[in-house]
Write an enzyme that holds these catalytic residues in place. Structure first.
Site, mmCIF file in Angstrom:
data_model
loop_
_atom_site.group_PDB
_atom_site.id
_atom_site.type_symbol
_atom_site.label_atom_id
_atom_site.label_comp_id
_atom_site.label_asym_id
_atom_site.label_seq_id
_atom_site.Cartn_x
_atom_site.Cartn_y
_atom_site.Cartn_z
ATOM 1 C CG ASP A 104 -2.121 -1.125 1.036
ATOM 2 O OD1 ASP A 104 -2.464 -1.156 -0.146
ATOM 3 O OD2 ASP A 104 -2.761 -1.370 1.878
ATOM 4 C CG ASP A 146 -7.038 -4.416 -1.872
ATOM 5 O OD1 ASP A 146 -7.733 -5.548 -2.275
ATOM 6 O OD2 ASP A 146 -7.799 -3.878 -0.893
#
Ligand code: GLY
Length: 384
Positions: free
Chosen positions: A103, A164
């Site tokens: 991330d 994601d």
């Protein structure tokens, strides 16, 4: 009459301009209350500083991203000043290597990379490239994937890949563009291919988690992750697939990625249309209890608008009209423009299986709503 390349009509522009004006008032009020704090989920109507709880938390860039979008749209220097507070604070995250995972894309695309895209600030270039190299460092050349998370009590998780990630790899496309170094491109594309082949099912639904053998690249199992369970379809994961594959198309012009984005979009739309444009947390969960996630809808709207920009004229209206329906539903049912409280889009959901409140205001739902409204007006910039 068509007035933008997205094909929206004057009424839509009036509506979006009105929404933008309410968003600006609300976000400016939040900005002055927050000062250097980084928001996530408000508690009793007010944000707390997520940066002091966990500076490596994956959502810590979205607030700055929202401010950079408004800076780009309005030229108001206050947005730039406050956006840089988050960027500077994220330097502490670089010193916590064990806390960082894939991330880094979400975190630095919205801070340093956005800053660099808009201002060519030299220090921001270095921060963005530092983050891109951390992401490259997570690449497994045997399985051709970027590992998502770090070890936990379940084990090393060296073979875990999540949908994601399709948003995070935009950081690599950006690094490719600013350095001309093909390693970033190779890693981003081969990772996207692995996700396309393994996470995306034939009907356009997606697995949240695929677990590979990190020594051979063989797919071992799939998991429901933040959705209901194995074989289900977590709506935010669906939205990451729509937007993420559309972005890989934007950055590579590989038609397979656009086709995959469209497949994920058609599956998402088939499900959200039968629920009056409100997104369930998981499209394959039991009917009861009903759990909704507005963040999935906002993310999907951004992806649909991006697809709308990439497809031929004859196809465009489906994507733009659907995005408008989603955004209008959010505006009418799930938006709080009261400047005295924090958080705009209500009824977001972090995951299907969780204790505690299931309907929250979450900073990323606000970010994607802002991005989508600006895109309708042709005032956004591609932060991804
Ligand atoms: N990327 C984590 C989530 O969507 O919740």
């Amino acid at each position: 009459m068509q007035i933008t390349k997205l094909g929206t009509v004057p009424d839509e522009n009036v509506w979006a301009t009105n929404v933008l004006s309410k968003l600006q008032k609300k976000i400016s009020a939040e900005m002055r209350r927050l000062s250097t704090d980084i928001p996530y989920i408000p508690v009793n109507g007010h944000y707390e500083d997520e940066g002091s709880k966990d500076i490596t938390w994956w959502t810590n860039g979205f607030w700055a991203g929202m401010l950079w979008q408004l800076y780009h749209a309005t030229g108001d220097k206050d947005y730039e000043t406050y956006a840089r507070f988050s960027e500077k604070r994220l330097d502490d995250a670089f010193t916590n290597f064990m806390g960082l995972d894939h991330d880094v894309g979400f975190m630095w695309l919205h801070t340093a990379v956005a800053d660099y895209r808009l201002t060519k600030h030299e220090r921001s270039l270095a921060r963005g490239l530092h983050a891109a190299n951390l992401l490259n460092g997570r690449y497994n050349p045997i399985g051709k994937f970027i590992k998502a998370w770090n070890p936990d009590e379940s084990g090393d998780r060296n073979g875990w890949v999540i949908i994601d990630s399709m948003m995070n790899i935009s950081l690599l496309y950006w690094a490719r563009d600013v350095t001309n170094d093909p390693r970033y491109d190779y890693i981003a594309r081969t990772h996207a291919d692995t996700v396309m082949q393994n996470h995306v099912r034939a009907d356009g639904s997606v697995n949240h988690i695929c677990i590979f053998d990190p020594k051979t690249g063989e797919l071992l199992e799939t998991r429901g992750g933040q959705g209901y369970g194995v074989g289900s379809s977590w709506s935010r994961g669906q939205a990451w697939a729509i937007y993420g594959f559309a972005l890989s198309y934007v950055h590579t012009h590989d038609q397979r990625y656009l086709d995959t984005a469209k497949r994920a979009a058609h599956y998402f739309l088939a499900n959200i249309e039968r629920n009056d444009y409100e997104s369930l947390v998981d499209f394959r969960a039991p009917k009861d209890p009903i759990q909704i996630d507005t963040s999935a809808a906002a993310i999907a709207a951004c992806g649909l608008l991006e697809i709308g920009k990439q497809v031929p004229d004859l196809e465009r209206q489906l994507y733009v009209d659907s995005a408008l329906k989603i955004l209008k539903h959010l505006d009418e049912n799930n938006a709080d423009y009261n400047v005295a409280t924090d958080g705009i889009i209500t009824d977001g959901s972090v995951q299907y299986n969780q204790n505690g409140p299931k309907r929250d205001r979450i900073v990323y739902a606000d970010y994607f709503f802002v991005e989508a409204i600006l895109r309708i007006l042709g005032k956004d910039f591609l932060i991804w």
